[in-house]
Design a protein around this motif. Structure first.
Motif, PDB file in Angstrom:
ATOM      1  N   LEU A  87      47.784  16.897  10.614  1.00 18.04           N
ATOM      2  CA  LEU A  87      47.637  16.376  11.967  1.00 18.04           C
ATOM      3  C   LEU A  87      49.014  16.203  12.582  1.00 18.04           C
ATOM      4  O   LEU A  87      49.907  15.616  11.962  1.00 18.04           O
ATOM      5  CB  LEU A  87      46.891  15.041  11.960  1.00 18.04           C
ATOM      6  CG  LEU A  87      45.361  15.133  12.001  1.00 18.04           C
ATOM      7  CD1 LEU A  87      44.802  16.030  10.921  1.00 18.04           C
ATOM      8  CD2 LEU A  87      44.741  13.756  11.944  1.00 18.04           C
ATOM      9  N   SER A  88      49.182  16.716  13.784  1.00 18.58           N
ATOM     10  CA  SER A  88      50.485  16.646  14.448  1.00 18.58           C
ATOM     11  C   SER A  88      50.315  16.280  15.912  1.00 18.58           C
ATOM     12  O   SER A  88      49.224  16.386  16.489  1.00 18.58           O
ATOM     13  CB  SER A  88      51.229  17.988  14.321  1.00 18.58           C
ATOM     14  OG  SER A  88      50.525  19.012  14.977  1.00 18.58           O
ATOM     15  N   ALA A  89      51.422  15.849  16.506  1.00 18.56           N
ATOM     16  CA  ALA A  89      51.480  15.507  17.929  1.00 18.56           C
ATOM     17  C   ALA A  89      52.164  16.646  18.674  1.00 18.56           C
ATOM     18  O   ALA A  89      53.267  17.054  18.297  1.00 18.56           O
ATOM     19  CB  ALA A  89      52.249  14.210  18.130  1.00 18.56           C
ATOM     20  N   ASP A  90      51.505  17.142  19.700  1.00 17.80           N
ATOM     21  CA  ASP A  90      52.058  18.208  20.525  1.00 17.80           C
ATOM     22  C   ASP A  90      52.932  17.580  21.608  1.00 17.80           C
ATOM     23  O   ASP A  90      52.432  16.934  22.532  1.00 17.80           O
ATOM     24  CB  ASP A  90      50.931  19.021  21.157  1.00 17.80           C
ATOM     25  CG  ASP A  90      51.432  20.180  21.998  1.00 17.80           C
ATOM     26  OD1 ASP A  90      52.661  20.349  22.135  1.00 17.80           O
ATOM     27  OD2 ASP A  90      50.585  20.920  22.534  1.00 17.80           O
ATOM     28  N   ASN A  91      54.242  17.755  21.487  1.00 16.95           N
ATOM     29  CA  ASN A  91      55.171  17.166  22.447  1.00 16.95           C
ATOM     30  C   ASN A  91      55.214  17.909  23.774  1.00 16.95           C
ATOM     31  O   ASN A  91      55.893  17.479  24.705  1.00 16.95           O
ATOM     32  CB  ASN A  91      56.569  17.098  21.830  1.00 16.95           C
ATOM     33  CG  ASN A  91      56.595  16.181  20.627  1.00 16.95           C
ATOM     34  OD1 ASN A  91      56.178  15.041  20.690  1.00 16.95           O
ATOM     35  ND2 ASN A  91      57.064  16.701  19.499  1.00 16.95           N
ATOM     36  N   ALA A 126      48.399  10.695  19.827  1.00 16.92           N
ATOM     37  CA  ALA A 126      47.916  11.554  18.746  1.00 16.92           C
ATOM     38  C   ALA A 126      47.554  10.720  17.522  1.00 16.92           C
ATOM     39  O   ALA A 126      46.603  11.046  16.803  1.00 16.92           O
ATOM     40  CB  ALA A 126      48.948  12.622  18.394  1.00 16.92           C
ATOM     41  N   THR A 127      48.284   9.640  17.275  1.00 21.95           N
ATOM     42  CA  THR A 127      47.934   8.756  16.164  1.00 21.95           C
ATOM     43  C   THR A 127      46.591   8.082  16.429  1.00 21.95           C
ATOM     44  O   THR A 127      45.765   7.937  15.523  1.00 21.95           O
ATOM     45  CB  THR A 127      49.040   7.711  15.936  1.00 21.95           C
ATOM     46  OG1 THR A 127      50.271   8.395  15.655  1.00 21.95           O
ATOM     47  CG2 THR A 127      48.708   6.793  14.783  1.00 21.95           C
ATOM     48  N   LEU A 128      46.363   7.700  17.669  1.00 24.08           N
ATOM     49  CA  LEU A 128      45.062   7.148  18.055  1.00 24.08           C
ATOM     50  C   LEU A 128      43.964   8.185  17.790  1.00 24.08           C
ATOM     51  O   LEU A 128      42.925   7.873  17.195  1.00 24.08           O
ATOM     52  CB  LEU A 128      45.094   6.771  19.534  1.00 24.08           C
ATOM     53  CG  LEU A 128      43.896   6.061  20.128  1.00 24.08           C
ATOM     54  CD1 LEU A 128      43.649   4.738  19.432  1.00 24.08           C
ATOM     55  CD2 LEU A 128      44.123   5.840  21.621  1.00 24.08           C
ATOM     56  N   GLN A 129      44.219   9.427  18.170  1.00 18.20           N
ATOM     57  CA  GLN A 129      43.237  10.484  17.919  1.00 18.20           C
ATOM     58  C   GLN A 129      43.058  10.756  16.434  1.00 18.20           C
ATOM     59  O   GLN A 129      41.959  11.138  16.007  1.00 18.20           O
ATOM     60  CB  GLN A 129      43.656  11.770  18.632  1.00 18.20           C
ATOM     61  CG  GLN A 129      43.485  11.719  20.140  1.00 18.20           C
ATOM     62  CD  GLN A 129      43.794  13.081  20.744  1.00 18.20           C
ATOM     63  OE1 GLN A 129      44.961  13.456  20.864  1.00 18.20           O
ATOM     64  NE2 GLN A 129      42.756  13.806  21.095  1.00 18.20           N
ATOM     65  N   ALA A 130      44.105  10.578  15.650  1.00 15.64           N
ATOM     66  CA  ALA A 130      43.979  10.753  14.203  1.00 15.64           C
ATOM     67  C   ALA A 130      42.982   9.753  13.631  1.00 15.64           C
ATOM     68  O   ALA A 130      42.190  10.087  12.744  1.00 15.64           O
ATOM     69  CB  ALA A 130      45.348  10.619  13.530  1.00 15.64           C
ATOM     70  N   ALA A 131      42.998   8.531  14.149  1.00 20.92           N
ATOM     71  CA  ALA A 131      42.021   7.531  13.705  1.00 20.92           C
ATOM     72  C   ALA A 131      40.608   7.963  14.077  1.00 20.92           C
ATOM     73  O   ALA A 131      39.673   7.831  13.276  1.00 20.92           O
ATOM     74  CB  ALA A 131      42.352   6.168  14.305  1.00 20.92           C
ATOM     75  N   TYR A 132      40.445   8.486  15.294  1.00 23.16           N
ATOM     76  CA  TYR A 132      39.126   9.012  15.666  1.00 23.16           C
ATOM     77  C   TYR A 132      38.704  10.123  14.710  1.00 23.16           C
ATOM     78  O   TYR A 132      37.540  10.222  14.322  1.00 23.16           O
ATOM     79  CB  TYR A 132      39.135   9.589  17.091  1.00 23.16           C
ATOM     80  CG  TYR A 132      39.568   8.666  18.197  1.00 23.16           C
ATOM     81  CD1 TYR A 132      39.316   7.298  18.171  1.00 23.16           C
ATOM     82  CD2 TYR A 132      40.221   9.182  19.313  1.00 23.16           C
ATOM     83  CE1 TYR A 132      39.712   6.469  19.207  1.00 23.16           C
ATOM     84  CE2 TYR A 132      40.619   8.367  20.358  1.00 23.16           C
ATOM     85  CZ  TYR A 132      40.370   7.017  20.306  1.00 23.16           C
ATOM     86  OH  TYR A 132      40.762   6.212  21.340  1.00 23.16           O
ATOM     87  N   PHE A 133      39.652  10.986  14.353  1.00 20.35           N
ATOM     88  CA  PHE A 133      39.356  12.111  13.469  1.00 20.35           C
ATOM     89  C   PHE A 133      38.858  11.619  12.113  1.00 20.35           C
ATOM     90  O   PHE A 133      37.884  12.149  11.569  1.00 20.35           O
ATOM     91  CB  PHE A 133      40.594  12.998  13.312  1.00 20.35           C
ATOM     92  CG  PHE A 133      40.369  14.230  12.493  1.00 20.35           C
ATOM     93  CD1 PHE A 133      39.740  15.343  13.038  1.00 20.35           C
ATOM     94  CD2 PHE A 133      40.784  14.292  11.174  1.00 20.35           C
ATOM     95  CE1 PHE A 133      39.516  16.483  12.279  1.00 20.35           C
ATOM     96  CE2 PHE A 133      40.579  15.432  10.405  1.00 20.35           C
ATOM     97  CZ  PHE A 133      39.944  16.529  10.962  1.00 20.35           C
ATOM     98  N   ILE A 134      39.502  10.606  11.570  1.00 21.40           N
ATOM     99  CA  ILE A 134      39.074  10.047  10.282  1.00 21.40           C
ATOM    100  C   ILE A 134      37.641   9.526  10.391  1.00 21.40           C
ATOM    101  O   ILE A 134      36.802   9.778   9.513  1.00 21.40           O
ATOM    102  CB  ILE A 134      40.037   8.934   9.825  1.00 21.40           C
ATOM    103  CG1 ILE A 134      41.405   9.533   9.483  1.00 21.40           C
ATOM    104  CG2 ILE A 134      39.459   8.155   8.645  1.00 21.40           C
ATOM    105  CD1 ILE A 134      42.515   8.517   9.327  1.00 21.40           C
ATOM    106  N   ILE A 135      37.334   8.819  11.469  1.00 20.57           N
ATOM    107  CA  ILE A 135      35.970   8.307  11.652  1.00 20.57           C
ATOM    108  C   ILE A 135      34.989   9.461  11.826  1.00 20.57           C
ATOM    109  O   ILE A 135      33.862   9.422  11.326  1.00 20.57           O
ATOM    110  CB  ILE A 135      35.925   7.325  12.836  1.00 20.57           C
ATOM    111  CG1 ILE A 135      36.740   6.068  12.480  1.00 20.57           C
ATOM    112  CG2 ILE A 135      34.489   6.945  13.183  1.00 20.57           C
ATOM    113  CD1 ILE A 135      36.965   5.124  13.630  1.00 20.57           C
ATOM    114  N   GLY A 136      35.416  10.529  12.515  1.00 21.80           N
ATOM    115  CA  GLY A 136      34.565  11.699  12.669  1.00 21.80           C
ATOM    116  C   GLY A 136      34.265  12.377  11.341  1.00 21.80           C
ATOM    117  O   GLY A 136      33.143  12.832  11.100  1.00 21.80           O
ATOM    118  N   VAL A 137      35.259  12.458  10.467  1.00 18.86           N
ATOM    119  CA  VAL A 137      35.046  13.014   9.129  1.00 18.86           C
ATOM    120  C   VAL A 137      33.987  12.191   8.400  1.00 18.86           C
ATOM    121  O   VAL A 137      33.067  12.739   7.776  1.00 18.86           O
ATOM    122  CB  VAL A 137      36.375  13.056   8.338  1.00 18.86           C
ATOM    123  CG1 VAL A 137      36.130  13.352   6.862  1.00 18.86           C
ATOM    124  CG2 VAL A 137      37.325  14.085   8.939  1.00 18.86           C
TER     125      VAL A 137
END
Length: 196
Positions: A87-91, A126-137
């Motif tokens: 997971l990465s942040a697109d600058n 992007a870190t906020l979205q990473a948390a969403y991604f974990i919940i989605g998994v």
């Protein structure tokens, strides 16, 4: 007042969900990944900037390259997980803002013309979205093993470019034998929430 979300769903997403340390060999399909993304893309970000980018590591060659950049204790987990996501942040997320924030397309230049402003916003959102991604998994009935024990510069050089900042690596799959460490304590309500 009780939660509206069904207790079984609460358990699946939070109370019983754990970071998996071992996985079965059951594969994670592209359809499952698509379903996860189609759910979590609706999570909010500032200016709807949506800077999270996901690199799926599927080939044995790519997996071997990634494992070399993981901390020693994380290497076996990453080597054996059915799917691994960087997971990465697109600058350079601001290039998408005219489409993602159409009622104020000037936001691209008004707020995010300078790289340092973009980097800070991208990292946070992007870190906020990473948390969403974990919940989605978890919502897909899979276990996630998010890890930050890695050589970030090495992962960036090996898999990304200068416009993408790695945030974490997530191992994904069905939990295997002895997948869970004991649950660590959590802070209580009065230790976290203050009313003023």
């Amino acid at each position: 007042m009780s939660l509206v979300l069904d207790p079984a769903a609460q358990d699946l997403l939070f109370r019983e969900a754990r970071t998996a340390n071992t996985f079965t060999d059951e594969q994670v399909t592209d359809e499952q990944v698509q379903a996860i993304y189609d759910l979590v893309k609706f999570g909010p970000t500032a200016f709807n900037q949506s800077p999270l980018r996901i690199t799926l590591v599927r080939s044995p060659e790519a997996r071997e390259r990634l494992v070399q950049h993981m901390a020693e204790g994380n290497q076996p987990k990453t080597a054996s997980a059915p799917l691994v996501a960087i997971l990465s942040a697109d600058n350079e997320f601001h290039e998408e803002l005219p489409a993602l924030f159409p009622h104020f397309p000037q936001a691209k230049d008004v707020f995010f013309a300078e790289r340092p402003a973009r980097e800070g916003a991208a990292a946070l959102n992007a870190t906020l979205q990473a948390a969403y991604f974990i919940i989605g998994v978890r919502a897909a009935g899979l276990a996630a093993g998010p890890m930050t024990g890695l050589d970030f510069a090495g992962v960036q050089k090996e898999f990304l470019d200068d416009d993408h900042t790695p945030l974490m690596v997530i191992n994904i799959g069905k939990p295997g034998e002895d997948a869970w460490f004991p649950r660590s304590p959590r802070l209580e309500h009065d230790q976290v929430i203050t009313t003023v």
